[in-house]
Design an enzyme around this catalytic site. Structure first.
Site, short mmCIF file in Angstrom:
data_model
loop_
_atom_site.label_atom_id
_atom_site.label_comp_id
_atom_site.label_asym_id
_atom_site.label_seq_id
_atom_site.Cartn_x
_atom_site.Cartn_y
_atom_site.Cartn_z
N ILE A 17 0.84 -1.20 0.00
CA ILE A 17 0.00 0.00 0.00
C ILE A 17 0.88 1.26 0.00
CG2 ILE A 17 -1.56 1.30 1.55
CD1 ILE A 17 -2.84 -1.65 1.94
N SER A 33 -9.10 -3.75 5.92
CA SER A 33 -8.83 -4.49 7.17
C SER A 33 -7.32 -4.49 7.38
CB SER A 33 -9.26 -5.95 7.09
OG SER A 33 -10.40 -6.14 6.32
N CYS A 59 -3.80 -6.80 11.99
CA CYS A 59 -4.31 -6.61 13.36
C CYS A 59 -3.29 -6.96 14.44
CB CYS A 59 -5.58 -7.42 13.55
SG CYS A 59 -5.39 -9.12 13.06
N SER A 76 -9.22 -13.60 7.63
CA SER A 76 -10.29 -12.90 6.94
C SER A 76 -11.36 -12.44 7.94
CB SER A 76 -10.87 -13.84 5.88
OG SER A 76 -11.79 -13.14 5.10
C1 LIG Z 1 -6.30 -8.82 8.28
S1 LIG Z 1 -5.82 -9.34 6.71
C2 LIG Z 1 -7.16 -8.79 5.73
C3 LIG Z 1 -7.94 -9.89 5.17
C4 LIG Z 1 -9.03 -9.57 4.21
N1 LIG Z 1 -10.01 -8.63 4.70
C5 LIG Z 1 -9.72 -10.87 3.81
O1 LIG Z 1 -10.94 -10.92 3.74
O2 LIG Z 1 -9.02 -11.85 3.61
C6 LIG Z 1 -4.56 -8.18 6.30
C7 LIG Z 1 -4.03 -8.31 4.88
O3 LIG Z 1 -3.19 -7.19 4.63
C8 LIG Z 1 -2.10 -7.59 3.82
N2 LIG Z 1 -1.05 -6.58 4.04
C9 LIG Z 1 -0.37 -6.35 5.17
N3 LIG Z 1 0.46 -5.30 5.03
C10 LIG Z 1 0.30 -4.86 3.77
C11 LIG Z 1 0.88 -3.79 3.01
N4 LIG Z 1 1.78 -2.99 3.57
N5 LIG Z 1 0.49 -3.62 1.75
C12 LIG Z 1 -0.42 -4.44 1.17
N6 LIG Z 1 -1.01 -5.46 1.84
C13 LIG Z 1 -0.66 -5.68 3.12
C14 LIG Z 1 -1.79 -9.00 4.30
O4 LIG Z 1 -1.14 -9.73 3.28
C15 LIG Z 1 -3.19 -9.54 4.64
O5 LIG Z 1 -3.72 -10.24 3.55
#
Ligand SMILES: C[S@@+](CC[C@H](N)C(=O)[O-])C[C@H]1O[C@@H](n2cnc3c(N)ncnc32)[C@H](O)[C@@H]1O
Length: 397
Positions: free
Chosen positions: A57, A76, A79, A385
């Protein structure tokens, strides 16, 4: 007016996208962003026509975001910085950097989105990251509402207490009138469950199952219905469970506004054999397992370590329903390993399958995994998720 243009950040396997689809709002996810290649495979499998950006991101520029011209952000963020068992690094945890980047970029967008939805764990509500989010939202002219919700509020037999925040630009209609308060239920809502899983009986009885504290036995009060078991503080009745814990489970199982687990289970078949707990795990961890039967109306939160780690990662299913748990565990510590195993095996304990976890998380039957995604990966992704039906995107279009 065309469909709402949605930016889905931290998209994972697409729980937010699924919630949006189920809400029937006219919307289009114009970009989904995630760095996890396995999650991205699953996302593509289920949402093949959505542009998926496999990048961080922090790597997205302001120009790229302006070009997307989105009306809504669904996100999301990771966490771990906010969980009670984690180190609670909050904003100093590097995993929060991408979220801080979003907060930094939001006020600089050419056109602000009209809607924002964020999901995170319980614990986020007291974090500095949350304070920064609220500060940014106010600065940009958003109204917002915070929630702490569990799928049990919708009659789903799974505990997964999560923080949600929905925000709308001042100019948009906003139905929530309780700024500064964290809601623990949808204000105007009767309990809901997906049509497929809805049970006719008892759904109207209670609008939300947040068992009031007085429903639990107070081990010091002696108000335990006369059994007297609770006068000894925190004494184990059996299986390392106190009378208070047992009473809580009993209350959950008696709550007719919650569906039975059997509505979420797959049919028995040969392939189920792979889900049975191996003898080693039975012997070592039997006392730590949260055991439920198909007629129970509860299960604990399924986390990403389910089936890999045993303690606290999610309930296991006792498929031999006629066997009394209490009789299996009674005096079991006096037995030899072999006898112990024989007794424990009568319960026929198995893990919930990934499909069953997906059912409990509100994913519809058509949601699937590419064949090459292993069982462990499926549990991991589902654990990361969210519950599709509980998201305010689903409930409050
Ligand atoms: C809590 S999970 C979210 C899951 C999602 N809502 C789902 O339904 O599966 C957090 C997600 O953020 C991604 N993530 C973590 N840091 C990130 C970053 N800096 N840039 C992009 N994605 C990232 C992880 O790979 C993970 O899939």
């Amino acid at each position: 007016m065309g469909p709402v243009r949605v930016l889905e950040l931290y998209s994972g396997i697409g729980g937010m996208h699924q919630a949006l689809t189920e809400s029937c709002i006219s919307a289009e996810v114009v970009a989904a962003v995630d760095v996890n290649t396995v999650a991205n495979e699953v996302y593509k499998h289920n949402f093949p026509s959505t542009p998926l950006w496999a990048k961080t991101i922090e790597g997205i520029t302001l120009t790229e975001l302006n070009r997307l011209s989105f009306d809504m952000i669904l996100m999301s963020p990771p966490c771990q910085p906010f969980t009670r068992i984690g180190l609670q690094g909050d904003v100093s945890d590097p995993r929060t950097n991408s979220f801080l980047y979003i907060l930094d970029i939001l006020p600089r967008l050419q056109r602000l989105p009209k809607y924002i939805l964020l999901e995170n764990v319980k614990g986020f509500e007291t974090s500095s990251a949350r304070d920064k989010l609220v500060e940014t939202l106010k600065k940009c002219g958003f109204k917002y509402q915070e929630f702490l919700l569990s799928p049990t509020c919708l009659g789903i037999p799974n505990s997964r207490l999560r923080y949600f925040l929905i925000a709308k630009l001042q100019s948009e209609l906003f139905s929530f009138q309780t700024p500064g308060q964290i809601l623990e239920n949808f204000p105007d809502q009767e309990p809901k469950a997906s049509v497929k899983h809805r049970v006719a009986a008892g759904l109207e009885k209670e609008s939300c199952f947040m068992p009031p504290k007085e429903e639990y036995i107070d081990p010091n009060s002696g108000s335990d219905g006369g059994s007297g078991q609770c006068s000894q503080k925190e004494a184990f009745v059996f299986k390392l469970e106190t009378a208070k814990e047992m009473e809580k489970k009993w209350n959950q199982d008696s709550n007719l506004s919650i569906q039975m687990l059997k509505d979420f289970l797959e049919e028995d078949g040969e392939e189920m054999s792979q889900y049975f707990l191996p003898p080693k795990a039975l012997l070592r961890y039997a006392f730590l397992l949260d055991i439920v039967t198909p007629s129970c109306r509860r299960s604990t939160c399924f986390t990403k370590g389910y089936s890999h780690y045993v303690e606290g990662t999610g309930s296991v299913l006792q498929t031999a329903e006629d066997v009394q748990l209490q009789s299996v565990f009674k005096s079991i510590e006096m037995l030899s390993e072999e006898e112990k195993l024989m007794k424990l095996s009568t319960l026929k304990l198995r893990y919930f399958t990934p499909r069953e976890v997906a059912n409990l998380h509100g994913f519809p039957p058509e949601f699937g995994f590419p064949d090459k995604i292993t069982m462990k990966q499926r549990y991991r992704l589902l654990g990361n998720s969210l519950n599709v039906l509980i998201t305010p995107a689903h409930n409050h279009g």
